[in-house]
Design a protein around this motif. Structure first.
Motif, short mmCIF file in Angstrom:
data_model
loop_
_atom_site.label_atom_id
_atom_site.label_comp_id
_atom_site.label_asym_id
_atom_site.label_seq_id
_atom_site.Cartn_x
_atom_site.Cartn_y
_atom_site.Cartn_z
N TRP D 128 -21.93 3.17 -50.21
CA TRP D 128 -22.32 3.38 -48.84
C TRP D 128 -21.81 4.71 -48.29
O TRP D 128 -20.75 5.19 -48.68
CB TRP D 128 -21.76 2.27 -47.96
CG TRP D 128 -22.41 0.95 -48.20
CD1 TRP D 128 -21.95 -0.03 -49.03
CD2 TRP D 128 -23.62 0.48 -47.63
NE1 TRP D 128 -22.81 -1.09 -49.01
CE2 TRP D 128 -23.85 -0.81 -48.15
CE3 TRP D 128 -24.53 1.01 -46.72
CZ2 TRP D 128 -24.95 -1.58 -47.80
CZ3 TRP D 128 -25.63 0.25 -46.37
CH2 TRP D 128 -25.84 -1.03 -46.91
N SER D 129 -22.58 5.24 -47.36
CA SER D 129 -22.09 6.39 -46.59
C SER D 129 -22.25 6.01 -45.11
O SER D 129 -23.21 5.35 -44.72
CB SER D 129 -22.86 7.63 -47.03
OG SER D 129 -23.20 8.44 -45.97
N LEU D 130 -21.26 6.40 -44.32
CA LEU D 130 -21.14 5.88 -42.94
C LEU D 130 -21.20 7.01 -41.94
O LEU D 130 -20.65 8.09 -42.17
CB LEU D 130 -19.78 5.19 -42.78
CG LEU D 130 -19.37 4.19 -43.86
CD1 LEU D 130 -17.93 3.76 -43.65
CD2 LEU D 130 -20.31 2.99 -43.82
N SER D 131 -21.84 6.76 -40.80
CA SER D 131 -21.71 7.72 -39.70
C SER D 131 -21.69 6.99 -38.37
O SER D 131 -22.14 5.85 -38.25
CB SER D 131 -22.81 8.77 -39.75
OG SER D 131 -24.06 8.16 -39.73
N ARG D 132 -21.14 7.69 -37.39
CA ARG D 132 -21.00 7.14 -36.04
C ARG D 132 -21.28 8.24 -35.05
O ARG D 132 -20.73 9.35 -35.20
CB ARG D 132 -19.54 6.70 -35.82
CG ARG D 132 -19.37 5.23 -35.79
CD ARG D 132 -17.98 4.86 -35.37
NE ARG D 132 -16.96 5.60 -36.10
CZ ARG D 132 -15.65 5.35 -36.00
NH1 ARG D 132 -15.24 4.35 -35.23
NH2 ARG D 132 -14.77 6.05 -36.65
N ASP D 137 -18.68 9.83 -41.12
CA ASP D 137 -17.29 9.37 -41.29
C ASP D 137 -16.86 9.75 -42.70
O ASP D 137 -17.53 9.40 -43.68
CB ASP D 137 -17.25 7.86 -41.09
CG ASP D 137 -15.86 7.30 -41.24
OD1 ASP D 137 -15.27 6.88 -40.25
OD2 ASP D 137 -15.33 7.29 -42.39
N SER D 139 -14.13 8.91 -44.32
CA SER D 139 -13.04 8.08 -44.84
C SER D 139 -13.23 7.70 -46.30
O SER D 139 -12.25 7.52 -47.03
CB SER D 139 -12.91 6.81 -44.01
OG SER D 139 -12.70 7.14 -42.67
#
Lengths: 166, 166, 166, 166
Positions: D128-132, D137, D139
């Motif tokens: 997964w790759s995450l963004s907000r 993100d 991390s």
């Protein structure tokens, strides 16, 4: 006995004034429609949402991580004392027929993931966005504002309640 | 907002007609006093107690072991979906300010133990009796009938609510 | 790959010198027979049993209630970090093919109950005794000393491993 | 007694041949360095990683969602039976001093989130790759291949082991 609908509202334990306005709006809109609000029971988004719901006479449930009901924010009517720490996030997610995610940090992300893993619809208001293999995951349904979020959540919860497994 | 009192009613998932009479009595007496009933949400003692509470307009919470709110008995108003199996017994025990144990098998015994481990008072109606080193453990407070059980539970819950940690 | 046998040793977090002698004996006897010892990972009975097992080169697993592996006693080789508080007691019970209960307080009682609820045999050394309706429950199998406890536990674990569900 | 290092390997319960190659590589590299592999104990990524570790004589722990040790893949040496469903994901995450995430679906995402919530470093291999708020993100630390993933995980686990809280 006809059981009502249950929507979980998830989000971080701190929120800005702007955040509190959104969260409170979600709580109020849920309460106006007779929906029981489920949350993690603490401060921030959880408290703002509970306060909004309480202002309209709504029912609020707080699923607490710790060992004491005193940890609950003052707008939680029904505190559930798990003593399980953040493993309780799975319970917050599963106890809603749909989940509304507002902002939030990694705890909120874990609740989004537990909900999606259980085929529970997730509506997002300024929350995480996910991608895998360079491709965006569209599972989180975007909402524009609290009324939009609540209407989308209710439509999906009712569908699940009638035809689905939840 | 003043939060009400919460009493957990625990007992097996099957009960005799005589059992159902006792359990229903406990549910009715709790509801008459405005107390929210917490239980494991399934059949037997749990259903009889919820039915009794519902007959008096009381609020009932069912903390379910499985992944579906459909497992709840029809008198549970607020189903909590844990998906944790019998590890949820710890939550049933902790979410009450006092626990009333009626009959029951090993699941009930685990709830009694979790309650006592957390200093939550346990009232017994025809349930387990415990001893260690040939000496009886007096922690389970015996009750003669549903009214007696509810009055003892309430007195202890109120004490804990004012001075104690729960 | 042939998997070995797993026995859970449960008991309070404090124990007398006499207790430590018994617990250490149980740990040693398990290790001598190549059995992996499962426990709650903390002090008292758990530490004494792990120390006994380690003295014979045995494998020890500690299923911890808190959020840090540093809570484990120094003889735990494999710490499992649950962060779930005493809801972890259900996991300690279920992860053994048989359970040996030594002394203990309410936490131990909850583990005994979770084991019996899952049809996992429980061997008792100076632990709780249970009765219902004025009649003793004979589910806890009494042992005279550590060797007796370990032999009884192993016989039952092997039976479950071959024919039973565990 | 000096305790070794523990790395959790997380990923979906199905994986392609290419996936199995990566996962097996991670398992082998962990075992070669004397690290204990923690995982969810089932099939797919979990089995491939355990098989890789077992081929090098490594120790493998499987933290199972269900009630039976028979659910474990054949390369799990130490099955932990939680009976807690996917709430066990929090335990898989917390029991590692670092986490290596390989591919995966929402269950894996929940484990990534639980790890990050607990300040446990997460290394990603095609996960997964995450963004907000439109911002990525960072991390999840990206790795190029199994050796790279294991070296990054070990460096961070050792740092946490010496100075950090894990």
């Amino acid at each position: 006995m006809k059981r009502g609908l249950f929507i979980s509202v998830i989000g971080g334990s701190d929120c800005s004034a702007e955040g509190a306005r959104l969260d409170g709006g979600v709580g109020r809109e849920l309460a106006k429609r007779g929906v029981t609000l489920i949350c993690g029971g603490l401060q921030g988004v959880m408290e703002a949402a509970c306060r909004g719901a309480a202002s309209q006479g709504g029912v609020t449930v707080g699923i607490l991580p710790g060992d004491s009901r005193k940890d609950a924010n003052p707008y939680v009517q029904i505190p559930i004392v798990t003593g399980m720490g953040y493993a309780r996030n799975a319970i917050v997610a599963k106890s809603g027929q749909a989940v509304i995610a507002i902002g939030g940090s990694y705890g909120t992300l874990s609740e989004i993931a537990h909900a999606l893993q259980n085929d529970i619809p997730v509506i997002g208001l300024g929350t995480w966005s996910l991608s895998r293999g360079g491709k965006q995951d569209k599972s989180i349904i975007l909402a524009q504002n609290p009324v939009d979020a609540v209407e989308k959540a209710l439509a999906l919860a009712q569908k699940g309640g009638k035809d689905g497994r939840h």
